[in-house]
Design an enzyme around this catalytic site. Structure first.
Site, PDB file in Angstrom:
ATOM      1  CB  SER A  91      -0.706  -0.045   1.175  1.00  0.00           C
ATOM      2  OG  SER A  91      -1.839   0.711   0.939  1.00  0.00           O
ATOM      3  NE  ARG A 104      -8.452   1.791  11.107  1.00  0.00           N
ATOM      4  CZ  ARG A 104      -7.286   1.290  10.516  1.00  0.00           C
ATOM      5  NH1 ARG A 104      -6.945   1.899   9.477  1.00  0.00           N
ATOM      6  NH2 ARG A 104      -6.970   0.415  10.729  1.00  0.00           N
ATOM      7  CG  ASP A 116      -6.037  -4.208  -3.289  1.00  0.00           C
ATOM      8  OD1 ASP A 116      -6.806  -3.197  -3.168  1.00  0.00           O
ATOM      9  OD2 ASP A 116      -4.789  -3.997  -3.106  1.00  0.00           O
ATOM     10  CG  HIS A 142      -5.436  -2.326   0.146  1.00  0.00           C
ATOM     11  ND1 HIS A 142      -4.688  -2.665  -0.890  1.00  0.00           N
ATOM     12  CD2 HIS A 142      -4.977  -1.431   1.088  1.00  0.00           C
ATOM     13  CE1 HIS A 142      -3.487  -1.743  -0.623  1.00  0.00           C
ATOM     14  NE2 HIS A 142      -3.748  -1.237   0.621  1.00  0.00           N
ATOM     15  CG  ASP A 143      -6.578  -4.670   5.541  1.00  0.00           C
ATOM     16  OD1 ASP A 143      -5.725  -3.770   5.282  1.00  0.00           O
ATOM     17  OD2 ASP A 143      -7.564  -4.556   6.348  1.00  0.00           O
TER      18      ASP A 143
END
Lengths: 404, 209
Positions: A175, A245, A341, A374-375
């Site tokens: 990232s 967040r 992602d 993405h994580d």
């Protein structure tokens, strides 16, 4: 002054003290190792501003070998920190890449010397808007200069200079960490033997800038933000930062992962309540993510670091010809993406690969099948870990690094 | 892990060894359609080449990278254009040309990006193939062409003479041709017409003229 550090640096390697005069001050406290660079070593920033008297916090793991050839720099992501494997002192939770880094693991600290530096602008010990400006005695807040990914990398290079590491064996990051990896390889090709940009891009997309702007507006719209001067008023824009967040967290997952994890399941109740409580598990989960985040992260840091990502555009810096960012690059690359992602989709990684091919660079590219979004690079993904380990092993043999 | 270049049990295919024998030590090599990376691994181990691979299947790519090889997921038809002229000493296209959408374009790209292109093809002119269609009336299936017509990825099959003619038309120089049996062993055949009938595969070394 000698840097006291939790990890051991090879005994036959003395940390260079002649690198700076006067030598950067090193301290060790709950933030681990910190280096302060004096007025004689200002950091020139992309914005044109200079940063005088700044501190970089970092952690190291493993031992630097005698010829200093086994160093791996891990670049952390937007809300990551230098606590790669050991417990974060704020949260007590295990390090963010504990799955991958450690003795006998994929990034084997019995073989490699691992360094992770809290980014410039961060809030875990490196100079950022939440720290006190030595010139005024007050928190920097919005008087802190706007920084870029390249500025972060320059500051990391200063730390490596101090540690006496001329060339990194590898620079790895996902990232925003991957943006730093690309910047490292582009700006300092002679200082990087191999590079692993993961789930990243050479530029932040319009959609990603849009999501960041939502987060920043949530923070700046919070009454307790106080035009950025909340620390002077002993308050913090908790609600705004939590919303930022929550919005960002959605982008780190995937629709499939949300469906698998939560679906439309209700939170500790039999039926919907016709109100605005967290009826759904997914709401409860996001609120929890928001609330734990505000305990460990500074709202102004979030503004600055998201801005640094937005500004990143490696092609624009090279007349829109991306391959020029990697002209005659000697670096061995391994580009990695994940199928689900959508924040940094595989096509972004392919663009990197195409540019590297145009320079006939030595590049590997793997797309990992995963529904974790993405994580995924932070999570248990055996195929990802296997290919990363294989790449590092191949590069290590060519670099002549001994097996533990 | 037993070392990223640990030998594979049983060694590598004979036709790949023939290719390897043509490649000089320390060369820059691009293996297009490298599969699981057997040739690249062999070349890296025995000739210290600077080797790269392109492979269509993601599983093949991941296996190659996990073995420490430099492999990218890509397509011979679309991805060769990225490379600069003369980027490699050798480009290898082993048993893959017949599966490309535009073989002529692929050959032109290969000789552009490498000083030498080593191309191997299954020979559709082999007598068994001819007999199978002529007498059996069915689409031929052989050791090298093992899939039935409806499942084969081979959409542009050709004979040795076909490829020779295409090179002539495309201004691609043929430096060398080797005729191989189904096991990859070199056959000594003097005439092209005989070879086109008797050899099951062929290896061409091509150059831009």
């Amino acid at each position: 002054m000698r840097v006291r550090n939790r990890a051991t640096i090879g005994e036959n390697v003395a940390i260079s003290e002649s690198a700076a005069s006067p030598a950067p001050g090193g301290t060790s406290d709950s933030f681990g190792a910190r280096l302060t660079f004096g007025p004689d070593r200002p950091l020139r920033l992309d914005s044109g501003a200079g940063l005088v008297g700044y501190t970089m916090a970092y952690q190291t793991y493993g031992r630097l070998n005698a010829d200093r050839s086994n160093a791996i720099l891990i670049c952390h992501a937007l809300t990551g920190d230098q606590y790669v494997t050991d417990a974060n002192p704020y949260t007590g939770r295990r390090g963010w890449w504990d799955l991958v880094v450690g003795p006998g693991k994929v990034i084997d600290t019995d073989r490699y010397f691992v360094i992770c530096v809290n980014v410039l602008g961060g809030c875990m010990g490196s100079t950022g808007p939440g720290e006190v400006n030595p010139a005024t005695g007050r928190p920097w807040a919005l008087t802190f200069p706007v920084i870029t990914i390249a500025d972060m990398v320059r500051a990391q290079a200063m730390v490596l200079d101090h540690l006496g590491i001329q060339q990194l064996f590898c620079v790895i990051g996902g990232s925003m960490g991957g943006m730093q990896v690309l910047q490292w390889a582009s700006a300092y090709p002679e200082r990087v033997f191999s590079a692993v940009p993961i789930a990243t891009s050479v530029r932040h997309s319009a959609q990603n800038i849009a999501f960041h702007e939502v987060g920043r507006q949530a923070i700046m719209g919070d009454r307790d933000w106080r035009d950025g001067n909340y620390l002077d008023h002993d308050v913090r824009p908790r609600a705004g930062l939590a919303v930022a967040r929550m919005a960002a967290h959605i982008t780190y997952l995937s629709e499939a992962a949300l469906r698998r994890k939560f679906g439309r399941k209700l939170q500790n109740r039999e039926r919907i309540t016709y109100g605005f409580d967290a009826d759904f598990q997914v709401e409860s989960y996001l609120r929890h993510q928001g609330s734990i985040f505000v305990e460990r992260f500074d709202a102004n840091s979030y503004l600055y670091i998201t801005r640094a990502m937005d500004y990143f555009d490696l092609a624009a810096e090279h007349d829109e010809v991306l391959s020029r960012a990697f002209r005659r690059t000697p670096v061995r690359y391994c580009v990695i993406s994940f199928t689900s992602d959508w924040l940094f989709p595989t096509r972004d990684s392919r663009e990197i690969v195409h540019a590297l091919n145009a320079e006939a660079a030595n590049v590997s590219f793997v797309e990992i099948e995963s529904d974790k979004g993405h994580d995924a690079f932070l999570l248990k993904e055996p195929e990802f870990h296997k290919t990363l380990g294989g790449f590092l092993g191949g590069a290590a043999e060519r670099r002549g690094l001994k097996k533990p | 892990m037993t070392g990223f270049l640990a030998g594979r049990p049983g060694g590598i295919r004979v036709d790949l060894l023939v290719i390897a024998s043509l490649i000089s030590d320390g060369a820059r090599v691009l293996d297009v359609g490298c599969g699981d990376g057997a040739l690249l691994e062999h070349l890296t181990r025995t000739k210290s080449v600077d080797g790269r691979g392109i492979e269509l299947s993601q599983a093949g790519v991941n296996a190659g990278v996990a073995r420490g090889l430099s492999v990218i997921q890509g397509d011979a038809d679309t991805d060769l254009k990225d490379y600069p002229d003369g980027a490699f000493d050798y480009a290898v296209l082993s048993q893959t040309l017949q599966a490309t959408r535009n073989p002529k374009r692929v050959l032109e790209q290969l000789v552009r990006i490498a000083r030498n292109a080593i191309v191997t093809i299954p020979n559709f002119g082999h007598w068994r193939v001819r007999l199978s269609l002529a007498l059996g009336g069915r689409m031929p299936m052989t050791d090298l062409l093992a899939e039935p017509w409806y499942a084969t990825p081979n959409i542009h099959l050709c004979t040795i003479r076909d490829l020779t003619a295409l090179c002539r038309e495309s201004a691609i120089g043929i430096e060398q041709v080797r005729f191989l049996d189904s096991q990859g062993q070199t056959m000594s055949l003097r005439s092209l017409r005989f070879a086109n009938l008797l050899s099951e595969q062929a290896l061409f070394v091509l150059r831009r003229t």
